[in-house]
Design a protein around this motif. Structure first.
Motif, PDB file in Angstrom:
ATOM      1  N   LEU A  35      51.353  20.355  41.309  1.00  0.00           N
ATOM      2  CA  LEU A  35      52.636  20.466  41.992  1.00  0.00           C
ATOM      3  C   LEU A  35      52.586  21.702  42.885  1.00  0.00           C
ATOM      4  N   ILE A  36      53.007  21.546  44.139  1.00  0.00           N
ATOM      5  CA  ILE A  36      53.009  22.658  45.085  1.00  0.00           C
ATOM      6  C   ILE A  36      54.399  23.275  45.130  1.00  0.00           C
ATOM      7  N   LEU A  37      54.511  24.534  44.734  1.00  0.00           N
ATOM      8  CA  LEU A  37      55.776  25.256  44.793  1.00  0.00           C
ATOM      9  C   LEU A  37      55.770  26.083  46.075  1.00  0.00           C
ATOM     10  N   LEU A  38      56.516  25.612  47.079  1.00  0.00           N
ATOM     11  CA  LEU A  38      56.444  26.172  48.437  1.00  0.00           C
ATOM     12  C   LEU A  38      57.694  26.961  48.796  1.00  0.00           C
ATOM     13  N   ASN A  39      57.476  28.204  49.200  1.00  0.00           N
ATOM     14  CA  ASN A  39      58.548  29.033  49.741  1.00  0.00           C
ATOM     15  C   ASN A  39      58.234  29.324  51.210  1.00  0.00           C
ATOM     16  N   VAL A  40      59.121  28.865  52.095  1.00  0.00           N
ATOM     17  CA  VAL A  40      58.921  29.040  53.535  1.00  0.00           C
ATOM     18  C   VAL A  40      59.711  30.247  54.020  1.00  0.00           C
ATOM     19  N   ILE A  41      59.049  31.118  54.771  1.00  0.00           N
ATOM     20  CA  ILE A  41      59.683  32.303  55.353  1.00  0.00           C
ATOM     21  C   ILE A  41      59.607  32.194  56.869  1.00  0.00           C
ATOM     22  N   ILE A  42      60.725  32.413  57.529  1.00  0.00           N
ATOM     23  CA  ILE A  42      60.711  32.517  58.986  1.00  0.00           C
ATOM     24  C   ILE A  42      60.369  33.957  59.334  1.00  0.00           C
ATOM     25  N   PRO A  43      59.281  34.212  60.045  1.00  0.00           N
ATOM     26  CA  PRO A  43      58.849  35.591  60.295  1.00  0.00           C
ATOM     27  C   PRO A  43      59.845  36.363  61.152  1.00  0.00           C
ATOM     28  N   ALA A  44      59.937  37.643  60.864  1.00  0.00           N
ATOM     29  CA  ALA A  44      60.821  38.518  61.643  1.00  0.00           C
ATOM     30  C   ALA A  44      60.199  38.798  63.002  1.00  0.00           C
ATOM     31  N   ARG A  45      61.047  38.769  64.034  1.00  0.00           N
ATOM     32  CA  ARG A  45      60.619  39.140  65.382  1.00  0.00           C
ATOM     33  C   ARG A  45      61.732  39.930  66.029  1.00  0.00           C
ATOM     34  N   VAL A  46      61.389  41.052  66.639  1.00  0.00           N
ATOM     35  CA  VAL A  46      62.380  41.894  67.283  1.00  0.00           C
ATOM     36  C   VAL A  46      62.106  41.904  68.775  1.00  0.00           C
ATOM     37  N   HIS A  47      63.119  41.529  69.554  1.00  0.00           N
ATOM     38  CA  HIS A  47      62.983  41.507  71.005  1.00  0.00           C
ATOM     39  C   HIS A  47      64.063  42.378  71.635  1.00  0.00           C
ATOM     40  N   THR A  48      63.752  42.919  72.772  1.00  0.00           N
ATOM     41  CA  THR A  48      64.718  43.696  73.527  1.00  0.00           C
ATOM     42  C   THR A  48      64.621  43.334  74.998  1.00  0.00           C
ATOM     43  N   MET A  71      56.028  39.055  52.810  1.00  0.00           N
ATOM     44  CA  MET A  71      55.115  38.069  52.241  1.00  0.00           C
ATOM     45  C   MET A  71      54.688  38.468  50.834  1.00  0.00           C
ATOM     46  N   LYS A  72      54.356  39.735  50.639  1.00  0.00           N
ATOM     47  CA  LYS A  72      53.927  40.199  49.314  1.00  0.00           C
ATOM     48  C   LYS A  72      55.031  40.013  48.275  1.00  0.00           C
ATOM     49  N   LYS A  73      56.261  40.365  48.662  1.00  0.00           N
ATOM     50  CA  LYS A  73      57.392  40.256  47.741  1.00  0.00           C
ATOM     51  C   LYS A  73      57.636  38.807  47.346  1.00  0.00           C
ATOM     52  N   HIS A  74      57.657  37.915  48.343  1.00  0.00           N
ATOM     53  CA  HIS A  74      57.921  36.512  48.057  1.00  0.00           C
ATOM     54  C   HIS A  74      56.776  35.878  47.277  1.00  0.00           C
ATOM     55  N   GLN A  75      55.544  36.262  47.585  1.00  0.00           N
ATOM     56  CA  GLN A  75      54.404  35.699  46.857  1.00  0.00           C
ATOM     57  C   GLN A  75      54.465  36.079  45.388  1.00  0.00           C
ATOM     58  N   LEU A  76      54.865  37.325  45.110  1.00  0.00           N
ATOM     59  CA  LEU A  76      54.994  37.762  43.726  1.00  0.00           C
ATOM     60  C   LEU A  76      56.048  36.945  42.991  1.00  0.00           C
ATOM     61  N   LEU A  77      57.189  36.722  43.648  1.00  0.00           N
ATOM     62  CA  LEU A  77      58.265  35.958  43.017  1.00  0.00           C
ATOM     63  C   LEU A  77      57.873  34.502  42.781  1.00  0.00           C
ATOM     64  N   VAL A  78      57.189  33.910  43.753  1.00  0.00           N
ATOM     65  CA  VAL A  78      56.763  32.514  43.597  1.00  0.00           C
ATOM     66  C   VAL A  78      55.678  32.407  42.529  1.00  0.00           C
ATOM     67  N   ASN A  79      54.794  33.394  42.471  1.00  0.00           N
ATOM     68  CA  ASN A  79      53.774  33.403  41.415  1.00  0.00           C
ATOM     69  C   ASN A  79      54.426  33.416  40.031  1.00  0.00           C
ATOM     70  N   GLU A  80      55.444  34.258  39.871  1.00  0.00           N
ATOM     71  CA  GLU A  80      56.137  34.353  38.587  1.00  0.00           C
ATOM     72  C   GLU A  80      56.819  33.029  38.236  1.00  0.00           C
ATOM     73  N   GLU A  81      57.426  32.404  39.253  1.00  0.00           N
ATOM     74  CA  GLU A  81      58.095  31.120  39.020  1.00  0.00           C
ATOM     75  C   GLU A  81      57.086  30.042  38.625  1.00  0.00           C
ATOM     76  N   ALA A  82      55.950  30.037  39.296  1.00  0.00           N
ATOM     77  CA  ALA A  82      54.927  29.028  39.003  1.00  0.00           C
ATOM     78  C   ALA A  82      54.376  29.181  37.590  1.00  0.00           C
ATOM     79  N   MET A  83      54.208  30.414  37.148  1.00  0.00           N
ATOM     80  CA  MET A  83      53.657  30.665  35.811  1.00  0.00           C
ATOM     81  C   MET A  83      54.571  30.117  34.717  1.00  0.00           C
ATOM     82  N   LYS A  84      55.891  30.090  34.982  1.00  0.00           N
ATOM     83  CA  LYS A  84      56.839  29.586  33.987  1.00  0.00           C
ATOM     84  C   LYS A  84      56.625  28.105  33.699  1.00  0.00           C
TER      85      LYS A  84
END
Length: 284
Positions: A35-48, A71-84
């Protein structure tokens, strides 16, 4: 539809945990090993905007650092969720991806060779959002693969009985093939349902058409039902309340009543009130 992998779209909240739990149980019932547990993040972009009106990227270094930490923060959270939820029988694979859209998942589904996506319903801003959540309506419209939608109050259980409301006058019913394969993999009984509204199609003719469809799409364990009602929504609601199926499966293609039921803007949708999972599929 040989379901070997299920992709679960997670937002790392309470509803997502419920969706993951359901998908793990479904994987076990289907005999799927991953089972693939997927968390999608829209990357931050700053324009002026410069004084000349040109658009320029501002502080690219800091934006990249922010995205890296995100990315690191979300990967850690998804890893923890997957381990459950991982077990010796089912491997829950944690995945975090940057993507320009949270609703266009086709390329991600294809990259992981998944055959089914499970998503959740949250917000109540629009008709489809009331049914599927803020992103789920667009996911259903854009995704070429079967999807299962759960609401916050969805009752989660094994799937043994699936009701399939049909517009028997719709020419293309090929989405039934995926429903038939899915039901067969689950060893679930399919109940084809036609709602007769003001004698539009005689019940005998509707039954004949549904028998032909069952034969064409190789349904083995099935039943056929016709109910009378003034509206499609009320007919399906009454049938669901009386017969207690474990899932509703609908075809979203074509231009008929079922598609209007799902994607219409002026009608109250049955699925909004459903407290069971909803399986949605399109034509090939």
């Amino acid at each position: 539809m040989a379901t070997q992998k299920i992709l679960v779209s997670t937002e790392l909240d309470e509803l997502s945990a419920k969706i993951t739990e359901f998908a793990v149980g479904l994987s076990a019932q289907l005999g799927a090993s991953e089972l693939i547990l997927l968390n999608v993040i829209i990357p931050a972009r700053v324009h002026t905007f410069s004084t000349t009106g040109d658009i320029s990227t501002y502080d690219t270094h800091n934006v990249n650092l922010f995205n890296t930490e995100l990315m690191k923060k979300h990967q850690l959270l998804v890893n923890e969720e997957a381990m459950k939820y991982s077990s010796a029988q089912i491997n829950v694979k944690p995945v975090v991806r940057f993507n320009e859209s949270k609703t266009n998942l086709n390329s991600l589904i294809e990259s992981f060779k998944a055959s089914l996506v499970v998503i959740g319903s949250r917000d109540e801003d629009s008709l489809l959002s009331q049914i599927f959540g803020s992103h789920s309506d667009e996911i259903v419209k854009k995704t070429d693969y079967p999807a299962i939608v759960l609401k916050e109050d969805t009752k989660v259980s094994e799937i043994h009985k699936i009701v399939v409301p049909l517009d028997v006058n719709e020419k293309d019913q090929s989405g039934l093939e995926k429903i038939a394969d899915f039901a067969q993999a689950l060893q679930a009984r399919v109940n084809l349902l036609y709602v007769d509204m003001d004698g539009e199609t005689p019940p005998d003719l509707a039954i004949e058409k549904m028998r032909d469809l069952a034969k064409e799409y190789h349904l083995a364990n099935y039943a056929i039902s016709v109910v009378s009602s003034h509206t499609l929504e009320e007919g399906i609601q009454g049938f669901v309340r009386k017969n207690n199926p474990d899932m509703i499966a609908v075809l979203s293609q074509g231009k008929g009543k079922i598609k209007k039921l799902i994607f219409g803007s002026s009608t109250q949708d049955i699925i909004k009130e459903a407290d069971i999972p909803v399986f949605i599929t399109k034509i090939h």
